[in-house]
Design a protein around this motif. Sequence first.
Motif, PDB file in Angstrom:
ATOM      1  N   THR A   1      24.456 -28.854  13.494  1.00 35.61           N
ATOM      2  CA  THR A   1      25.588 -28.732  14.396  1.00 35.61           C
ATOM      3  C   THR A   1      26.244 -27.386  14.084  1.00 35.61           C
ATOM      4  O   THR A   1      25.732 -26.632  13.245  1.00 35.61           O
ATOM      5  CB  THR A   1      26.572 -29.919  14.270  1.00 35.61           C
ATOM      6  OG1 THR A   1      27.570 -29.805  15.299  1.00 35.61           O
ATOM      7  CG2 THR A   1      27.258 -29.963  12.913  1.00 35.61           C
ATOM      8  N   ASN A   2      27.328 -27.054  14.750  1.00 32.05           N
ATOM      9  CA  ASN A   2      27.987 -25.764  14.550  1.00 32.05           C
ATOM     10  C   ASN A   2      29.489 -25.913  14.678  1.00 32.05           C
ATOM     11  O   ASN A   2      29.982 -26.857  15.311  1.00 32.05           O
ATOM     12  CB  ASN A   2      27.584 -24.770  15.660  1.00 32.05           C
ATOM     13  CG  ASN A   2      26.125 -24.356  15.620  1.00 32.05           C
ATOM     14  OD1 ASN A   2      25.761 -23.417  14.937  1.00 32.05           O
ATOM     15  ND2 ASN A   2      25.275 -25.060  16.363  1.00 32.05           N
TER      16      ASN A   2
ATOM     17  N   GLY B   1      27.645 -21.196  18.732  1.00 38.49           N
ATOM     18  CA  GLY B   1      26.792 -22.047  17.905  1.00 38.49           C
ATOM     19  C   GLY B   1      25.342 -21.671  18.098  1.00 38.49           C
ATOM     20  O   GLY B   1      24.947 -21.185  19.170  1.00 38.49           O
ATOM     21  N   TRP B   2      24.539 -21.895  17.052  1.00 38.27           N
ATOM     22  CA  TRP B   2      23.097 -21.622  17.120  1.00 38.27           C
ATOM     23  C   TRP B   2      22.438 -22.832  17.758  1.00 38.27           C
ATOM     24  O   TRP B   2      22.649 -23.955  17.309  1.00 38.27           O
ATOM     25  CB  TRP B   2      22.575 -21.390  15.705  1.00 38.27           C
ATOM     26  CG  TRP B   2      21.142 -20.969  15.610  1.00 38.27           C
ATOM     27  CD1 TRP B   2      20.673 -19.689  15.580  1.00 38.27           C
ATOM     28  CD2 TRP B   2      19.986 -21.819  15.504  1.00 38.27           C
ATOM     29  NE1 TRP B   2      19.304 -19.694  15.473  1.00 38.27           N
ATOM     30  CE2 TRP B   2      18.859 -20.981  15.424  1.00 38.27           C
ATOM     31  CE3 TRP B   2      19.791 -23.209  15.485  1.00 38.27           C
ATOM     32  CZ2 TRP B   2      17.564 -21.466  15.316  1.00 38.27           C
ATOM     33  CZ3 TRP B   2      18.499 -23.704  15.375  1.00 38.27           C
ATOM     34  CH2 TRP B   2      17.402 -22.834  15.289  1.00 38.27           C
ATOM     35  N   VAL B   3      21.683 -22.616  18.838  1.00 37.77           N
ATOM     36  CA  VAL B   3      20.999 -23.734  19.488  1.00 37.77           C
ATOM     37  C   VAL B   3      19.522 -23.404  19.707  1.00 37.77           C
ATOM     38  O   VAL B   3      19.136 -22.241  19.823  1.00 37.77           O
ATOM     39  CB  VAL B   3      21.654 -24.144  20.842  1.00 37.77           C
ATOM     40  CG1 VAL B   3      23.069 -24.656  20.622  1.00 37.77           C
ATOM     41  CG2 VAL B   3      21.642 -23.022  21.852  1.00 37.77           C
TER      42      VAL B   3
ATOM     43  N   PRO C   1      33.244 -13.852  10.424  1.00 38.97           N
ATOM     44  CA  PRO C   1      32.266 -14.814  10.959  1.00 38.97           C
ATOM     45  C   PRO C   1      32.718 -15.421  12.283  1.00 38.97           C
ATOM     46  O   PRO C   1      33.871 -15.810  12.440  1.00 38.97           O
ATOM     47  CB  PRO C   1      32.176 -15.881   9.866  1.00 38.97           C
ATOM     48  CG  PRO C   1      33.452 -15.781   9.105  1.00 38.97           C
ATOM     49  CD  PRO C   1      33.856 -14.335   9.170  1.00 38.97           C
ATOM     50  N   THR C   2      31.783 -15.494  13.226  1.00 37.21           N
ATOM     51  CA  THR C   2      32.070 -16.126  14.520  1.00 37.21           C
ATOM     52  C   THR C   2      31.319 -17.450  14.661  1.00 37.21           C
ATOM     53  O   THR C   2      31.629 -18.241  15.540  1.00 37.21           O
ATOM     54  CB  THR C   2      31.637 -15.202  15.679  1.00 37.21           C
ATOM     55  OG1 THR C   2      30.279 -14.810  15.473  1.00 37.21           O
ATOM     56  CG2 THR C   2      32.505 -13.965  15.744  1.00 37.21           C
ATOM     57  N   VAL C   3      30.321 -17.636  13.806  1.00 38.44           N
ATOM     58  CA  VAL C   3      29.466 -18.825  13.867  1.00 38.44           C
ATOM     59  C   VAL C   3      29.394 -19.461  12.493  1.00 38.44           C
ATOM     60  O   VAL C   3      29.230 -18.749  11.498  1.00 38.44           O
ATOM     61  CB  VAL C   3      28.005 -18.430  14.220  1.00 38.44           C
ATOM     62  CG1 VAL C   3      27.114 -19.669  14.292  1.00 38.44           C
ATOM     63  CG2 VAL C   3      27.919 -17.604  15.476  1.00 38.44           C
ATOM     64  N   CYS C   4      29.494 -20.773  12.431  1.00 42.46           N
ATOM     65  CA  CYS C   4      29.089 -21.493  11.222  1.00 42.46           C
ATOM     66  C   CYS C   4      28.093 -22.553  11.654  1.00 42.46           C
ATOM     67  O   CYS C   4      28.452 -23.541  12.298  1.00 42.46           O
ATOM     68  CB  CYS C   4      30.284 -22.114  10.513  1.00 42.46           C
ATOM     69  SG  CYS C   4      29.799 -23.157   9.128  1.00 42.46           S
ATOM     70  N   LEU C   5      26.828 -22.292  11.319  1.00 44.48           N
ATOM     71  CA  LEU C   5      25.756 -23.262  11.570  1.00 44.48           C
ATOM     72  C   LEU C   5      25.733 -24.232  10.399  1.00 44.48           C
ATOM     73  O   LEU C   5      25.776 -23.806   9.242  1.00 44.48           O
ATOM     74  CB  LEU C   5      24.434 -22.505  11.672  1.00 44.48           C
ATOM     75  CG  LEU C   5      23.137 -23.324  11.648  1.00 44.48           C
ATOM     76  CD1 LEU C   5      23.061 -24.254  12.845  1.00 44.48           C
ATOM     77  CD2 LEU C   5      21.939 -22.393  11.628  1.00 44.48           C
ATOM     78  N   ILE C   6      25.728 -25.511  10.705  1.00 42.23           N
ATOM     79  CA  ILE C   6      25.766 -26.536   9.660  1.00 42.23           C
ATOM     80  C   ILE C   6      24.454 -27.321   9.697  1.00 42.23           C
ATOM     81  O   ILE C   6      24.079 -27.853  10.746  1.00 42.23           O
ATOM     82  CB  ILE C   6      26.971 -27.472   9.871  1.00 42.23           C
ATOM     83  CG1 ILE C   6      28.267 -26.649   9.949  1.00 42.23           C
ATOM     84  CG2 ILE C   6      27.044 -28.515   8.751  1.00 42.23           C
ATOM     85  CD1 ILE C   6      29.477 -27.431  10.430  1.00 42.23           C
TER      86      ILE C   6
ATOM     87  N   GLY D   1      13.989 -21.818  23.794  1.00 42.40           N
ATOM     88  CA  GLY D   1      13.982 -21.001  22.576  1.00 42.40           C
ATOM     89  C   GLY D   1      15.310 -21.048  21.833  1.00 42.40           C
ATOM     90  O   GLY D   1      16.138 -21.916  22.106  1.00 42.40           O
ATOM     91  N   TYR D   2      15.486 -20.111  20.890  1.00 36.28           N
ATOM     92  CA  TYR D   2      16.714 -20.033  20.075  1.00 36.28           C
ATOM     93  C   TYR D   2      17.711 -19.099  20.721  1.00 36.28           C
ATOM     94  O   TYR D   2      17.327 -18.072  21.250  1.00 36.28           O
ATOM     95  CB  TYR D   2      16.438 -19.416  18.690  1.00 36.28           C
ATOM     96  CG  TYR D   2      15.287 -19.928  17.910  1.00 36.28           C
ATOM     97  CD1 TYR D   2      15.077 -21.282  17.745  1.00 36.28           C
ATOM     98  CD2 TYR D   2      14.437 -19.029  17.276  1.00 36.28           C
ATOM     99  CE1 TYR D   2      14.022 -21.733  16.967  1.00 36.28           C
ATOM    100  CE2 TYR D   2      13.381 -19.468  16.495  1.00 36.28           C
ATOM    101  CZ  TYR D   2      13.181 -20.819  16.350  1.00 36.28           C
ATOM    102  OH  TYR D   2      12.147 -21.254  15.581  1.00 36.28           O
TER     103      TYR D   2
END
Length: 216
Positions: free
Chosen positions: A66-67, A72-74, A118-123, A79-80
């Motif tokens: 999740t993010n 968020g990274w999806v 940081p703009t994204v936190c991928l969890i 694709g990514y």
Amino acid sequence: MIGDLFDTIEEPEVNIVKLSDGTTILHKYAYRDSADLMQELSKLLKISPFRNMVTAGGHIINVAMTNCGNLGWVSDRQGYRYSPIDPLTGTHWPKMPLAYKNLAILAAQQSGFKDFAPTVCLINKYLPGSKLSLHQDKNESTFNAPIVSVSLGILASFLLGGQSRSDKVSRIALTHGDVMVWGGPDRLRYHGVAPIKDGYHPQTGECRINLTFRQT
Ligand code: MD6
Ligand code: FE
């Protein structure tokens, strides 16, 4: 003397090790904040729960993700990429908690990267058997900012390679509260996570949680 009686809650010492020009490991840097980080996690999971995404090839990723943050990274059949919207809920990702942002900025500063925003936190949630193959993080719009990775819970053997896939890979044991930062000349270093072994940690149970901070 009396003091010793009450000195039973030991906090491990932070130990900062520069592995190379662009790579630093900050042992136990997040240890003190870990209960806060986990509490924030349970709040944001109510908005955007963990899910197993699929790759462009249709394979289910065995690390649950999740993010939080502006993006968020999806990953899906297209694709990514980074997206401001959680595809599961159709709304924005939860806001990045201040405790997360501050920790990532301070860890980056300690590693020589003073302007990290940081703009994204991928969890990521790794169960025993989960692994992450050797890869480079290159979906971000800038490679000027470092990657900050916070490990919580059970032990992981982090795979740290070089600039090309065939370079020698070293294994780094990451435990609860350890932080890795790679950037500058090392920003595109290959890295991954070896299959996680069974374990238990009082704060996470039988899993490893990883918070990866990026700027894009
Ligand atoms: C880790 N994660 O879990 C490192 N990279 O320790 C990653 O390197 C990573 O989880 C790109 C996309 C997802 C990830
Ligand atoms: Fe990565």
